[in-house]
Design a protein around this motif. Structure first.
Motif, PDB file in Angstrom:
ATOM      1  N   LEU A  78      -3.289   5.283   8.256  1.00 56.03           N
ATOM      2  CA  LEU A  78      -4.434   6.178   8.457  1.00 56.03           C
ATOM      3  C   LEU A  78      -4.016   7.623   8.239  1.00 56.03           C
ATOM      4  N   ALA A  79      -2.842   7.965   8.730  1.00 52.08           N
ATOM      5  CA  ALA A  79      -2.359   9.333   8.560  1.00 52.08           C
ATOM      6  C   ALA A  79      -2.004   9.612   7.101  1.00 52.08           C
ATOM      7  N   ALA A  80      -1.426   8.618   6.426  1.00 50.88           N
ATOM      8  CA  ALA A  80      -0.979   8.816   5.044  1.00 50.88           C
ATOM      9  C   ALA A  80      -2.135   8.880   4.060  1.00 50.88           C
ATOM     10  N   CYS A  81      -3.244   8.212   4.380  1.00 47.88           N
ATOM     11  CA  CYS A  81      -4.362   8.121   3.438  1.00 47.88           C
ATOM     12  C   CYS A  81      -5.374   9.255   3.568  1.00 47.88           C
ATOM     13  N   GLY A  82      -5.296  10.012   4.632  1.00 44.61           N
ATOM     14  CA  GLY A  82      -6.175  11.165   4.755  1.00 44.61           C
ATOM     15  C   GLY A  82      -7.619  10.812   5.083  1.00 44.61           C
ATOM     16  N   ILE A 103       0.835  -1.204   0.000  1.00 43.47           N
ATOM     17  CA  ILE A 103       0.000   0.000   0.000  1.00 43.47           C
ATOM     18  C   ILE A 103       0.869   1.253   0.000  1.00 43.47           C
ATOM     19  N   TYR A 104       1.942   1.262   0.797  1.00 43.38           N
ATOM     20  CA  TYR A 104       2.843   2.414   0.804  1.00 43.38           C
ATOM     21  C   TYR A 104       3.466   2.646  -0.561  1.00 43.38           C
ATOM     22  N   ARG A 105       3.850   1.568  -1.243  1.00 42.08           N
ATOM     23  CA  ARG A 105       4.445   1.734  -2.568  1.00 42.08           C
ATOM     24  C   ARG A 105       3.446   2.333  -3.551  1.00 42.08           C
ATOM     25  N   ALA A 164       3.637   6.128  -5.368  1.00 40.78           N
ATOM     26  CA  ALA A 164       3.502   6.295  -6.817  1.00 40.78           C
ATOM     27  C   ALA A 164       2.379   7.257  -7.179  1.00 40.78           C
ATOM     28  N   GLY A 165       1.737   7.827  -6.175  1.00 40.10           N
ATOM     29  CA  GLY A 165       0.691   8.813  -6.429  1.00 40.10           C
ATOM     30  C   GLY A 165      -0.684   8.235  -6.664  1.00 40.10           C
ATOM     31  N   ILE A 166      -0.886   6.972  -6.332  1.00 40.15           N
ATOM     32  CA  ILE A 166      -2.189   6.338  -6.548  1.00 40.15           C
ATOM     33  C   ILE A 166      -3.126   6.684  -5.391  1.00 40.15           C
ATOM     34  N   ARG A 167      -4.368   6.989  -5.736  1.00 35.97           N
ATOM     35  CA  ARG A 167      -5.316   7.532  -4.754  1.00 35.97           C
ATOM     36  C   ARG A 167      -6.070   6.415  -4.032  1.00 35.97           C
ATOM     37  N   GLY A 227      -3.559  -8.334   7.675  1.00 34.72           N
ATOM     38  CA  GLY A 227      -4.586  -7.580   8.360  1.00 34.72           C
ATOM     39  C   GLY A 227      -5.048  -6.292   7.743  1.00 34.72           C
ATOM     40  N   ILE A 228      -4.536  -5.903   6.558  1.00 39.76           N
ATOM     41  CA  ILE A 228      -4.904  -4.605   5.980  1.00 39.76           C
ATOM     42  C   ILE A 228      -5.089  -4.726   4.472  1.00 39.76           C
ATOM     43  N   LEU A 229      -6.228  -4.194   3.985  1.00 35.83           N
ATOM     44  CA  LEU A 229      -6.486  -4.084   2.554  1.00 35.83           C
ATOM     45  C   LEU A 229      -6.795  -2.628   2.237  1.00 35.83           C
ATOM     46  N   CYS A 230      -6.487  -2.218   1.017  1.00 38.04           N
ATOM     47  CA  CYS A 230      -6.808  -0.860   0.585  1.00 38.04           C
ATOM     48  C   CYS A 230      -7.427  -0.913  -0.801  1.00 38.04           C
ATOM     49  N   CYS A 231      -8.590  -0.285  -0.939  1.00 41.58           N
ATOM     50  CA  CYS A 231      -9.226  -0.128  -2.242  1.00 41.58           C
ATOM     51  C   CYS A 231      -8.701   1.169  -2.858  1.00 41.58           C
ATOM     52  N   MET A 232      -8.149   1.084  -4.065  1.00 39.27           N
ATOM     53  CA  MET A 232      -7.481   2.226  -4.671  1.00 39.27           C
ATOM     54  C   MET A 232      -7.986   2.468  -6.089  1.00 39.27           C
ATOM     55  N   SER A 233      -7.941   3.703  -6.528  1.00 38.72           N
ATOM     56  CA  SER A 233      -8.350   4.052  -7.888  1.00 38.72           C
ATOM     57  C   SER A 233      -7.304   3.580  -8.885  1.00 38.72           C
ATOM     58  N   ARG A 234      -7.769   3.042 -10.018  1.00 34.86           N
ATOM     59  CA  ARG A 234      -6.833   2.641 -11.055  1.00 34.86           C
ATOM     60  C   ARG A 234      -6.216   3.891 -11.687  1.00 34.86           C
TER      61      ARG A 234
END
Length: 271
Positions: A73-77, A45-47, A51-54, A100-107
């Motif tokens: 949490l702090a990095a994702c706003g 997720i950090y990578r 890379a600027g992915i939202r 323990g962590i998943l993130c849904c991100m915009s393509r």
């Protein structure tokens, strides 16, 4: 500040991306930029964030809110963060493998192939490789061994499927990539117009060895790898400048395409 939302099941509509949608539905094939993908584990997720992915939302075990998930949490706003105890989230297939962590991100929007080639010296070209584990491993090798970009034929596995992202350890966000249209004729013509020699990885009688000094000395080189089992198409091999093989011992006929990619990337890397 993140919006912490406690859940007690995985049937809520806002959790569709995590629990119920297929990879094709996540991708939104008709309008790719409207699609999403799932990244898992803090490192990956950090990578993606670097890379600027939202990010659109997070899903994590409650214990991670004040643990390894706190920096995320702090990095994702200001995004929704869905959380529940481990026993609730374990109902989500594969969730217990994600630390323990998943993130849904915009393509992200894909770059034009011409733009990637303009500044590259070594690129990997994948033809019809459909196994997500192989694609993920190839991206990891490409990142580690000096490939400037990865170009894919339209029939390749999507690099943003969940397993590719996981196997690549997030390197799909570090190595620029895009699809080639009109493969193989138009795609190979584009490589040639950008000044690239093309090396088809194939076991033919007229192949040169992967450690041929002439290949290492080329200013711009595209290493073309074919699908599992059948390898590159005859048309692609015929259109490439060179056919290259990795010499085998003990009667072994070939390497898995992911293993072969690592050997090829190392031997033919730009000097």
């Amino acid at each position: 500040m993140a919006q912490i939302i406690h859940i007690d099941n995985l049937d809520a509509p806002e959790l569709l991306a995590y629990a119920h949608l297929t990879e094709a539905q996540l991708r939104h094939r008709l309008e790719p930029t409207m699609g999403v993908f799932i990244a898992e584990s803090p490192k990956v997720i950090y990578r993606a964030l670097e890379a600027g992915i939202r990010p659109k939302s997070l899903l994590m075990e409650e214990k991670h809110l004040t643990g390894q998930g706190a920096p995320l949490l702090a990095a994702c706003g200001d995004i929704p963060v869905y959380t529940a105890p481990r026993e609730v989230l374990s109902a989500l297939t594969g969730y217990t493998l994600t630390r323990g962590i998943l993130c849904c991100m915009s393509r992200p929007a894909l770059p034009e192939a011409e733009n990637l080639l303009a500044t590259a010296r070594r690129v990997a070209v994948l033809e019809g490789i459909v196994d997500s584990t192989n694609v993920g491993a190839i991206f990891r090798s490409a990142a580690a061994l000096g490939m400037d970009a990865v170009l894919l034929s339209p029939t390749c596995c999507d690099p943003l499927t969940r397993r590719v992202v996981r196997v690549s350890m997030g390197t799909v966000f570090q190595v620029p990539w895009t699809y080639l249209d009109g493969w193989p004729e138009a795609g190979l013509a584009l490589l040639k117009s950008a000044g690239f020699a093309t090396a088809a990885m194939a076991l033919t009688d007229d192949s040169c060895a992967v450690d041929d000094p002439r290949l290492k000395a080329m200013d711009k080189l595209a290493i073309v790898l074919g699908t599992e089992g059948d390898g590159l198409s005859h048309e692609t091999i015929a259109r490439c400048d060179d056919t290259v093989k990795i010499p085998m011992s003990h009667g072994v006929d070939s390497l898995n395409v992911a293993a072969a990619s690592a050997v090829a990337f190392w031997e033919m890397r730009a000097r």
